[in-house]
Write a protein that holds these residues in place. Structure first.
Motif: not given
Length: 202
Positions: A20-25
């Protein structure tokens, strides 16, 4: 009577959170479509900045799922064999076997079945694994190994999964990233629950 939702392990929660963090970044750093391409190009390789970002993000998403599944396989296999790991000979054989077992998705699926009696169903991300391999080993182009003797086979698999191929070049969309993130997290959850069930049944 309501059925309790399975509780994920901390490792699985952390892996899903990292996806989720990778996609948000990626979304936060998204490059506009009208941004200029770099002037220097590698022959036959796309330098489209948006594609570079999309491909880099997909590579990381799939790699997180691959790491989790491989690491979980070895962790639970070692726990199952804990009583046997006494001799140096066994330890040497196990080091080699455990390293080779996580080299490809096909091998992971094989050893999940043989060692843990778990069927690893990674069909939902198979086309993203193909795209990831093209990115990692061909800079976004399908490699000679992937194309093999029947180039249409892998292109059809990618197209059927919603991944566009132009010539031999993989072309990703933002929708692909969202779908890949969802599929990777679902795979992680399934593997985590199945391995927990396997451990509790021992």
């Amino acid at each position: 009577m309501s059925t309790l939702e399975p509780v994920l392990s901390e490792r699985a929660e952390a892996a899903c959170r990292l996806i989720s963090q990778t996609l948000a970044l990626h979304q936060a750093n998204n490059v506009n479509d009208d941004q200029e391409e770099p002037q220097r190009r590698l022959p036959g390789r796309s330098n489209d900045l948006e594609q570079i970002q999309l491909q880099t993000t997909l590579l990381r998403l799939v790699s997180i799922a691959e790491w989790f599944c491989g690491d979980t396989l070895i962790k639970h296999a070692e726990e199952s064999m804990s009583d046997s790991r006494e001799s140096r000979t066994f330890e040497s054989i196990w080091r080699e076997a455990s390293a080779s077992a996580t080299m490809t998705w096909e091998l992971q699926a094989k050893y999940y079945k043989e060692w843990l009696e778990i069927t690893l169903n990674w069909t939902a991300i198979k086309h993203y694994v193909d795209a990831r391999n093209a990115i990692a080993h061909g800079l976004g182009e399908l490699t000679r190994k992937q194309l093999g003797k029947n180039p249409s086979s892998i292109k059809t698999r990618l197209n059927n999964g919603g991944v566009a191929v132009s010539g031999n070049s993989v072309r990703l969309t933002k929708t692909n990233l969202h779908d890949a993130a969802t599929a990777c997290k679902e795979l992680i959850r399934n593997v985590d629950i199945l391995t927990q069930d396997h451990q509790s049944s021992r």
